[in-house]
Motif scaffolding. Structure first.
Motif, mmCIF file in Angstrom:
data_model
loop_
_atom_site.group_PDB
_atom_site.id
_atom_site.type_symbol
_atom_site.label_atom_id
_atom_site.label_comp_id
_atom_site.label_asym_id
_atom_site.label_seq_id
_atom_site.Cartn_x
_atom_site.Cartn_y
_atom_site.Cartn_z
ATOM 1 N N GLU A 1 0.868 -1.176 0.000
ATOM 2 C CA GLU A 1 0.000 0.000 0.000
ATOM 3 C C GLU A 1 0.903 1.224 0.000
ATOM 4 O OE1 GLU A 1 -2.728 0.089 3.321
ATOM 5 O OE2 GLU A 1 -2.787 2.271 3.272
ATOM 6 N N ILE B 1 5.436 3.743 1.884
ATOM 7 C CA ILE B 1 4.936 2.550 1.201
ATOM 8 C C ILE B 1 5.050 1.413 2.209
ATOM 9 C CG2 ILE B 1 5.308 0.926 -0.706
ATOM 10 C CD1 ILE B 1 6.532 3.227 -2.293
ATOM 11 N N LEU C 1 -5.331 11.366 7.585
ATOM 12 C CA LEU C 1 -5.355 10.104 6.841
ATOM 13 C C LEU C 1 -4.642 9.013 7.632
ATOM 14 C CD1 LEU C 1 -4.243 11.436 3.315
ATOM 15 C CD2 LEU C 1 -6.544 11.372 4.286
ATOM 16 N N PHE C 2 -5.201 7.799 7.559
ATOM 17 C CA PHE C 2 -4.571 6.639 8.192
ATOM 18 C C PHE C 2 -4.096 5.677 7.115
ATOM 19 C CE2 PHE C 2 -8.079 7.795 11.218
ATOM 20 C CZ PHE C 2 -7.253 8.452 12.117
ATOM 21 N N PHE C 3 -2.954 5.060 7.336
ATOM 22 C CA PHE C 3 -2.433 4.095 6.369
ATOM 23 C C PHE C 3 -2.065 2.780 7.052
ATOM 24 C CE2 PHE C 3 -1.711 8.133 4.282
ATOM 25 C CZ PHE C 3 -2.212 7.853 3.020
ATOM 26 N N ALA C 4 -1.985 1.744 6.205
ATOM 27 C CA ALA C 4 -1.497 0.430 6.605
ATOM 28 C C ALA C 4 -2.198 -0.061 7.871
ATOM 29 C CB ALA C 4 0.025 0.459 6.750
ATOM 30 N N LYS D 1 -5.135 1.728 9.578
ATOM 31 C CA LYS D 1 -6.493 1.570 9.061
ATOM 32 C C LYS D 1 -7.221 0.472 9.826
ATOM 33 C CE LYS D 1 -5.984 2.728 4.199
ATOM 34 N NZ LYS D 1 -5.842 2.120 2.874
ATOM 35 N N ASP D 2 -6.478 -0.594 10.131
ATOM 36 C CA ASP D 2 -7.107 -1.686 10.874
ATOM 37 C C ASP D 2 -7.418 -1.250 12.304
ATOM 38 O OD1 ASP D 2 -6.721 -3.244 8.625
ATOM 39 O OD2 ASP D 2 -4.774 -3.973 9.316
ATOM 40 N N GLY E 1 -10.239 1.406 11.863
ATOM 41 C CA GLY E 1 -11.393 0.939 11.103
ATOM 42 C C GLY E 1 -11.801 1.886 9.996
ATOM 43 N N ARG F 1 4.956 8.746 12.591
ATOM 44 C CA ARG F 1 5.363 10.108 12.260
ATOM 45 C C ARG F 1 4.184 10.840 11.632
ATOM 46 N NH1 ARG F 1 10.888 9.774 8.906
ATOM 47 N NH2 ARG F 1 10.137 7.707 8.298
ATOM 48 N N ALA G 1 2.687 13.675 9.010
ATOM 49 C CA ALA G 1 3.024 14.398 7.790
ATOM 50 C C ALA G 1 1.943 15.437 7.530
ATOM 51 C CB ALA G 1 3.114 13.440 6.610
ATOM 52 N N ALA H 1 -1.267 13.253 7.662
ATOM 53 C CA ALA H 1 -1.225 11.793 7.557
ATOM 54 C C ALA H 1 -0.455 11.228 8.736
ATOM 55 C CB ALA H 1 -0.567 11.365 6.255
ATOM 56 N N ILE I 1 1.910 8.382 9.614
ATOM 57 C CA ILE I 1 2.767 7.470 8.861
ATOM 58 C C ILE I 1 3.374 6.439 9.814
ATOM 59 C CG2 ILE I 1 4.728 7.307 7.263
ATOM 60 C CD1 ILE I 1 2.649 9.067 6.082
ATOM 61 N N PRO I 2 2.855 5.212 9.820
ATOM 62 C CA PRO I 2 3.500 4.170 10.635
ATOM 63 C C PRO I 2 4.813 3.766 9.977
ATOM 64 C CG PRO I 2 1.711 3.222 9.334
ATOM 65 C CD PRO I 2 1.716 4.702 9.048
ATOM 66 N N VAL J 1 7.594 2.561 7.729
ATOM 67 C CA VAL J 1 7.394 2.178 6.336
ATOM 68 C C VAL J 1 8.128 0.871 6.037
ATOM 69 C CG1 VAL J 1 7.118 4.579 5.663
ATOM 70 C CG2 VAL J 1 9.364 3.492 5.451
ATOM 71 N N SER J 2 7.719 0.212 4.952
ATOM 72 C CA SER J 2 8.326 -1.086 4.620
ATOM 73 C C SER J 2 8.303 -1.330 3.117
ATOM 74 C CB SER J 2 7.588 -2.201 5.365
ATOM 75 O OG SER J 2 6.187 -2.079 5.163
ATOM 76 N N GLY J 3 8.568 -0.266 2.348
ATOM 77 C CA GLY J 3 8.557 -0.417 0.885
ATOM 78 C C GLY J 3 9.814 -1.103 0.386
#
Lengths: 562, 79
Positions: free
Chosen positions: A50, A121, B4-7, B10-11, B14, B50, B52, B71, B73-74, B76-78
């Motif tokens: 994501e 990401i 905004l919530f990510f990754a 979101k869980d 919810g 963090r 943003a 946002a 930002i938990p 990251v793991s790209g």
């Protein structure tokens, strides 16, 4: 430095050319990060990524520009794939061009370190491996030729279904927009992100007051329409005018319908008392976190609407199945032609086409000549369709040697025959084969058109329409369910609404029937070529071998076909 | 202001975003206080998350105003 950045749900190209700015000399350094088959010590089939796209793009650019001042390069190209990425596919591609290799290597190394710290990401989740299959045929060409000569065992219906279950595995799931998800199978349970309804909402036009408020008259402090959201704590003696559907301003209110109220300016008086609250309470339909649609469910109109209401606009679903269907037999003529003596019109094409519709398939159909060499020649022109297909169906001719034709055809196409007879009436000469995966050496696949690890299945269906109907619902539907990750098709129990008159038969029988509120009514059925009984059939009654007649009221197993 | 919530957040919440109504600009601390009122479960993630603002990481002195897109930002793991 030229910078190009892409975030994309699509596979990243196998080859990417260096930018023209590199000219004829210099370094073009490429890096690919590929999804491993293991994550946190466990085996996986795919990773889902994501991104926060706007910020990820900005951060990647910022990092490249900052590194570019230290290590001057000509160009950099970054592609990060998002969504579900199968094991072995590229998740990130980085290409760096510079006059000399040193700068490019330093910039690439620095970039990957910073990417893993700062670019928003995420690996969202690992998708578990599809169950390993101990029963996959591993015999080579020699064994296959042997098995062709050896008469095979006749399988029972349950044995044949078990073989299908063990040979097929679900295809990798993808994300699809709601408008393209109809008929597909949901592959992860979707839970409610919030209560539904999200707050107490009025079901009537009227006046909201506190539930325990015994005031004689009330002051109207506000008016709320259906789309309004104006939270406030109502005090004793206060009321708000509410429209049907309006969100109530706080909890523990009730709505007095407007017919039970006398209004005078900004004051009301209740003329009739009733106990009804006249509201839909927060979370009454679904509480936050509660499953809305379970994994394995077929997405119909109602489920899609529910997903939309929960904000799930890109559900994880089964891919569209690609099905190729061949009819065979020189006695078959297209339905618009008048059959000469000995010929019959083709009803199987439209039957199969229609039965496949509920499975969200892409279907290609064609007729093959009965001459094996002519058939091979025609197939030669359609190899890519067959190589890319997930399922191949071959309808045998209604009379002439259909089994002799279909089996060598499937073997020529690289399918390993798993079984070729099932002890069932109608539909006994049913052929089931698989290709790809570990089952068949890559050299035996049709050209190199199918990736060697992709498993494909094939059915040779006995030519009679009723046999088609039975074999589709019993065996093909089970295969499609397994490939799409749907709940397996199950026999249900019901009672006969009328006597089923049959002589004991050494084969298990699936008898067309009409399911009515009064029970299952067996339909008159003369032979397996009978199309007329299909117009009414919405169930198949399962009669055990050697059972014979069953009286009205008797309990039976049946398969629903509507 | 929109958050905004990510990754995994979101869980946890919810949902993928929330609107916070505040007449005055908020410091990071005040923003967290507001968020934790609505989503107490976020507390466990606060130390690793963090903030943003408009697609850039916020500094310690960033102030968040009503039309900001924020946002969480938990880690990251790209890649």
């Amino acid at each position: 430095m030229e910078i190009e950045i892409q975030l994309t749900p699509d596979p990243i190209a196998e080859t990417i050319s260096p930018p023209p700015s590199l000219g004829a000399h210099g370094a073009w350094l490429e890096f690919r990060g590929v999804v491993r088959g293991e994550e946190n010590g466990g085996n996986i089939s795919a990773l889902e990524y994501e991104a926060y796209p706007e910020m990820a793009t900005g951060e990647i650019r910022r990092i490249l520009e900052s590194l570019g001042t230290k290590f001057p390069c000509l160009a950099a190209k970054v592609i990060h794939r998002v969504g579900v990425i199968p094991v072995g596919d590229t998740a990130i591609y980085v290409g760096v061009a510079s006059p000399h290799r040193g700068e490019a290597i330093a910039l690439l190394a620095g970039f990957m370190d910073r990417l893993k710290q700062d670019v928003p990401i995420w690996k969202r989740r690992a998708l578990p491996p599809v169950a390993a299959n101990a029963n996959l045929r591993t015999s080579g060409p020699g064994a296959s030729a042997d098995s062709h000569r050896r008469p095979q065992n006749i399988l029972s219906v349950n044995e044949a279904l078990a073989e299908i279950q063990s040979c097929c595995r679900p295809l990798p799931a993808i994300r699809a927009p709601l408008a393209e998800a109809f008929g597909r199978v949901l592959r992860e349970t979707v839970c409610a992100p919030s209560d539904l309804p999200d707050r107490d909402r009025s079901t009537r036009d009227g006046y909201a007051i506190r539930q325990n408020d015994a005031s004689e008259s009330f002051r109207v402090v506000d008016t709320l329409h259906a789309a309004d959201w104006k939270p406030c704590q109502l005090k004793s003696g206060e009321t708000v005018r509410v429209a049907t559907g309006a969100a109530l301003p706080c909890e523990n209110l009730r709505v007095v319908i407007q017919e039970h109220v006398e209004r005078d300016g900004d004051r009301i008086r209740i003329t009739k008392h009733e106990s009804a609250l006249n509201l839909r309470q927060r979370g009454e339909d679904v509480k936050a976190g509660q499953p809305l649609v379970p994994a394995g469910a077929h997405l119909n109109a109602g489920r899609l609407a529910l997903l939309a209401s929960a904000g799930c606009t890109q559900p994880l679903v089964s891919p569209r199945l690609r099905v190729v269907h061949f009819t065979t037999g020189d006695e078959i003529v297209s339905p618009e032609h008048t059959p000469r003596p000995g010929q019959v019109r083709d009803s199987n094409s439209i039957l199969i086409h229609s039965l496949l519709r509920r499975f969200a398939c892409e279907t290609e159909q064609a007729h093959l000549p009965e001459d094996f060499d002519l058939a091979k020649e025609q197939i030669g022109n359609q190899q890519s369709a067959i190589g890319n297909s997930d399922v191949l169906l071959v309808s045998g001719g209604a009379s002439v040697g259909d089994r002799d034709f279909t089996r060598p055809l499937l073997e020529w196409l690289g399918f390993e025959i798993v079984f070729s007879q099932v002890n069932v009436r109608p539909g006994r000469p049913l052929i089931f084969g698989i290709a790809g995966g570990a089952s068949v050496p890559a050299s035996r696949l049709v050209g190199s058109l199918a990736p060697p690890d992709k498993v494909r299945v094939a059915f040779g269906l006995p030519g009679n329409p009723l046999s088609h109907f039975v074999c589709f619902h019993l065996f093909v539907a089970a295969t499609l369910a397994k490939l799409t990750g749907a709940e397996p098709v199950k026999f249900r129990r019901g009672r006969l609404g009328a006597k089923l008159d049959d002589a004991p038969c050494p084969r298990e029988t699936l008898w067309p029937a009409r399911r009515e509120p009064t029970g299952l009514h067996p339909l008159a059925w003369a032979s397996s070529g009978d199309v007329t009984c299909l117009t009414e059939a919405n169930a198949l009654i399962r009669i055990p071998a050697d059972r014979g007649s069953i009286e009205a009221g008797g309990e039976v197993e049946f398969l629903s076909t509507d | 202001m929109r958050v905004l919530f990510f990754a995994q957040l979101k869980d946890v919440t919810g949902c993928d975003s929330v609107e916070i109504l505040s007449p005055a600009p908020l410091t990071a601390h005040q923003l967290w206080t507001e968020l934790l009122k609505q989503f107490p479960e976020l507390a466990a993630h606060r130390s690793s998350v963090r903030l943003a603002n408009h697609c850039e990481y916020a500094g310690p002195d960033t102030v968040f105003a009503s039309d900001d897109e924020i946002a969480l930002i938990p880690p990251v793991s790209g890649g």
